[in-house]
Design a protein around this motif. Structure first.
Motif, PDB file in Angstrom:
ATOM      1  N   GLY A  35       0.879  -1.050   0.007  1.00 57.01           N
ATOM      2  CA  GLY A  35       0.068  -0.033  -0.044  1.00 57.01           C
ATOM      3  C   GLY A  35       0.973   1.122  -0.142  1.00 57.01           C
ATOM      4  N   LYS A  36       1.900   1.073   0.714  1.00 55.92           N
ATOM      5  CA  LYS A  36       2.826   2.400   0.705  1.00 55.92           C
ATOM      6  C   LYS A  36       3.514   2.534  -0.683  1.00 55.92           C
ATOM      7  N   ILE A  37       3.839   1.232  -1.022  1.00 49.30           N
ATOM      8  CA  ILE A  37       4.520   1.506  -2.186  1.00 49.30           C
ATOM      9  C   ILE A  37       3.619   2.233  -3.412  1.00 49.30           C
ATOM     10  N   ALA A  38       2.459   1.656  -3.513  1.00 43.52           N
ATOM     11  CA  ALA A  38       1.495   2.246  -4.517  1.00 43.52           C
ATOM     12  C   ALA A  38       1.108   3.601  -4.138  1.00 43.52           C
ATOM     13  N   ASP A  39       0.957   3.974  -2.859  1.00 42.69           N
ATOM     14  CA  ASP A  39       0.773   5.400  -2.615  1.00 42.69           C
ATOM     15  C   ASP A  39       1.816   6.287  -3.185  1.00 42.69           C
ATOM     16  N   LYS A  40       3.092   5.824  -2.900  1.00 44.23           N
ATOM     17  CA  LYS A  40       4.457   6.592  -3.681  1.00 44.23           C
ATOM     18  C   LYS A  40       4.253   6.593  -5.273  1.00 44.23           C
ATOM     19  N   LEU A  41       4.089   5.422  -5.633  1.00 44.73           N
ATOM     20  CA  LEU A  41       3.736   5.171  -7.153  1.00 44.73           C
ATOM     21  C   LEU A  41       2.786   6.259  -7.826  1.00 44.73           C
ATOM     22  N   PHE A  42       1.774   6.068  -7.016  1.00 43.02           N
ATOM     23  CA  PHE A  42       0.759   7.183  -7.264  1.00 43.02           C
ATOM     24  C   PHE A  42       0.981   8.505  -7.202  1.00 43.02           C
ATOM     25  N   VAL A  43       1.405   8.892  -6.226  1.00 45.06           N
ATOM     26  CA  VAL A  43       1.948  10.434  -6.327  1.00 45.06           C
ATOM     27  C   VAL A  43       3.125  10.545  -7.224  1.00 45.06           C
ATOM     28  N   PHE A  44       3.854  10.020  -7.438  1.00 46.43           N
ATOM     29  CA  PHE A  44       5.073  10.082  -8.351  1.00 46.43           C
ATOM     30  C   PHE A  44       4.293  10.134  -9.698  1.00 46.43           C
ATOM     31  N   THR A  45       3.444   9.038 -10.112  1.00 51.43           N
ATOM     32  CA  THR A  45       2.785   9.182 -11.392  1.00 51.43           C
ATOM     33  C   THR A  45       2.124  10.350 -11.618  1.00 51.43           C
ATOM     34  N   ASN A  46       1.185  10.832 -10.414  1.00 53.21           N
ATOM     35  CA  ASN A  46       0.458  11.943 -10.887  1.00 53.21           C
ATOM     36  C   ASN A  46       1.240  13.180 -10.815  1.00 53.21           C
ATOM     37  N   GLY A  47       2.489  13.469 -10.203  1.00 54.79           N
ATOM     38  CA  GLY A  47       3.373  14.529 -10.323  1.00 54.79           C
ATOM     39  C   GLY A  47       3.841  14.698 -11.860  1.00 54.79           C
ATOM     40  N   ALA A  48       4.335  13.226 -12.311  1.00 56.42           N
ATOM     41  CA  ALA A  48       4.792  13.318 -13.574  1.00 56.42           C
ATOM     42  C   ALA A  48       3.772  13.656 -14.778  1.00 56.42           C
ATOM     43  N   ILE A  49       2.609  13.254 -14.611  1.00 56.50           N
ATOM     44  CA  ILE A  49       1.574  13.430 -15.654  1.00 56.50           C
ATOM     45  C   ILE A  49       1.365  14.978 -15.458  1.00 56.50           C
ATOM     46  N   LYS A  50       1.158  15.480 -14.456  1.00 52.48           N
ATOM     47  CA  LYS A  50       0.830  17.088 -14.185  1.00 52.48           C
ATOM     48  C   LYS A  50       1.848  17.760 -14.784  1.00 52.48           C
ATOM     49  N   SER A  51       3.123  17.461 -14.731  1.00 47.64           N
ATOM     50  CA  SER A  51       4.216  18.287 -15.080  1.00 47.64           C
ATOM     51  C   SER A  51       4.465  17.960 -16.618  1.00 47.64           C
ATOM     52  N   LEU A  52       3.949  16.815 -17.097  1.00 52.35           N
ATOM     53  CA  LEU A  52       4.051  16.626 -18.566  1.00 52.35           C
ATOM     54  C   LEU A  52       3.054  17.460 -19.247  1.00 52.35           C
ATOM     55  N   TRP A  53       1.953  17.500 -18.767  1.00 57.15           N
ATOM     56  CA  TRP A  53       0.928  18.398 -19.193  1.00 57.15           C
ATOM     57  C   TRP A  53       1.351  19.738 -19.350  1.00 57.15           C
ATOM     58  N   ARG A  54       1.920  20.173 -18.110  1.00 56.69           N
ATOM     59  CA  ARG A  54       2.474  21.728 -17.897  1.00 56.69           C
ATOM     60  C   ARG A  54       3.065  22.078 -19.046  1.00 56.69           C
ATOM     61  N   ASP A  55       4.240  21.200 -19.265  1.00 56.92           N
ATOM     62  CA  ASP A  55       5.129  21.240 -20.138  1.00 56.92           C
ATOM     63  C   ASP A  55       4.597  21.443 -21.746  1.00 56.92           C
ATOM     64  N   ILE A  56       3.643  20.659 -21.785  1.00 54.51           N
ATOM     65  CA  ILE A  56       3.081  20.595 -23.240  1.00 54.51           C
ATOM     66  C   ILE A  56       2.158  21.954 -23.598  1.00 54.51           C
ATOM     67  N   ARG A  57       1.393  22.404 -22.344  1.00 52.35           N
ATOM     68  CA  ARG A  57       0.799  23.550 -22.482  1.00 52.35           C
ATOM     69  C   ARG A  57       1.608  24.730 -22.701  1.00 52.35           C
ATOM     70  N   ASN A  58       2.732  24.954 -21.683  1.00 52.80           N
ATOM     71  CA  ASN A  58       3.578  25.893 -22.021  1.00 52.80           C
ATOM     72  C   ASN A  58       4.398  25.913 -23.195  1.00 52.80           C
ATOM     73  N   GLY A  59       4.797  24.675 -23.518  1.00 54.79           N
ATOM     74  CA  GLY A  59       5.786  24.485 -24.790  1.00 54.79           C
ATOM     75  C   GLY A  59       5.003  25.192 -25.992  1.00 54.79           C
ATOM     76  N   ASP A  60       3.632  24.831 -26.232  1.00 52.89           N
ATOM     77  CA  ASP A  60       2.805  25.325 -27.021  1.00 52.89           C
ATOM     78  C   ASP A  60       2.820  26.941 -27.142  1.00 52.89           C
ATOM     79  N   GLN A  61       2.628  27.630 -25.846  1.00 45.63           N
ATOM     80  CA  GLN A  61       2.598  29.046 -25.785  1.00 45.63           C
ATOM     81  C   GLN A  61       3.862  29.698 -26.044  1.00 45.63           C
ATOM     82  N   ASN A  62       4.709  29.623 -25.085  1.00 51.09           N
ATOM     83  CA  ASN A  62       6.057  30.391 -25.172  1.00 51.09           C
ATOM     84  C   ASN A  62       7.322  29.796 -25.453  1.00 51.09           C
ATOM     85  N   THR A  63       7.667  28.969 -24.778  1.00 53.61           N
ATOM     86  CA  THR A  63       9.271  28.922 -24.742  1.00 53.61           C
ATOM     87  C   THR A  63       9.784  28.162 -26.022  1.00 53.61           C
TER      88      THR A  63
END
Ligand SMILES: [Zn+2]
Length: 100
Positions: A35-63
């Motif tokens: 359960g602890k491993i799954a929790d960490k995996l979930f948090v890690f995956t969630n953060g990775a997906i969020k940063s990925l989407w942020r990169d995609i959105r920002n990449g289209d606009q500015n950088t």
């Protein structure tokens, strides 16, 4: 005699506990660990997906196509918005002094 009997009962109880309860407790401990491993995996995956989407959105606009002109302003188009110079890859030292 009574003492010896209580010893025997204690030993039997200990063996029974070891055989019956250790696997059960080990199972639940493992479950908690998973359960602890799954929790960490979930948090890690969630953060990775969020940063990925942020990169995609920002990449289209500015950088993507930003560049800094020799006059110092930052631009995203083909030409400088301040002085009108076209976008060159790097600053070229020969041009700066010779002409004009
Ligand atoms: Zn400029």
């Amino acid at each position: 005699m009574v003492v010896a009997l209580s010893y025997v009962i204690a030993i039997i109880l200990t063996i029974a506990l070891a055989i019956l309860l250790y696997p059960i407790s080990a199972f639940f401990w493992l479950l908690g660990l998973l359960g602890k491993i799954a929790d960490k995996l979930f948090v890690f995956t969630n953060g990775a997906i969020k940063s990925l989407w942020r990169d995609i959105r920002n990449g289209d606009q500015n950088t993507v196509n930003q560049w800094v002109c020799s006059c110092g302003s930052t631009n995203s188009g083909e030409f400088c918005s301040e002085c009108g110079k076209p976008h060159v890859a790097e600053k070229t030292p020969e041009i700066s002094g010779d002409k004009e």
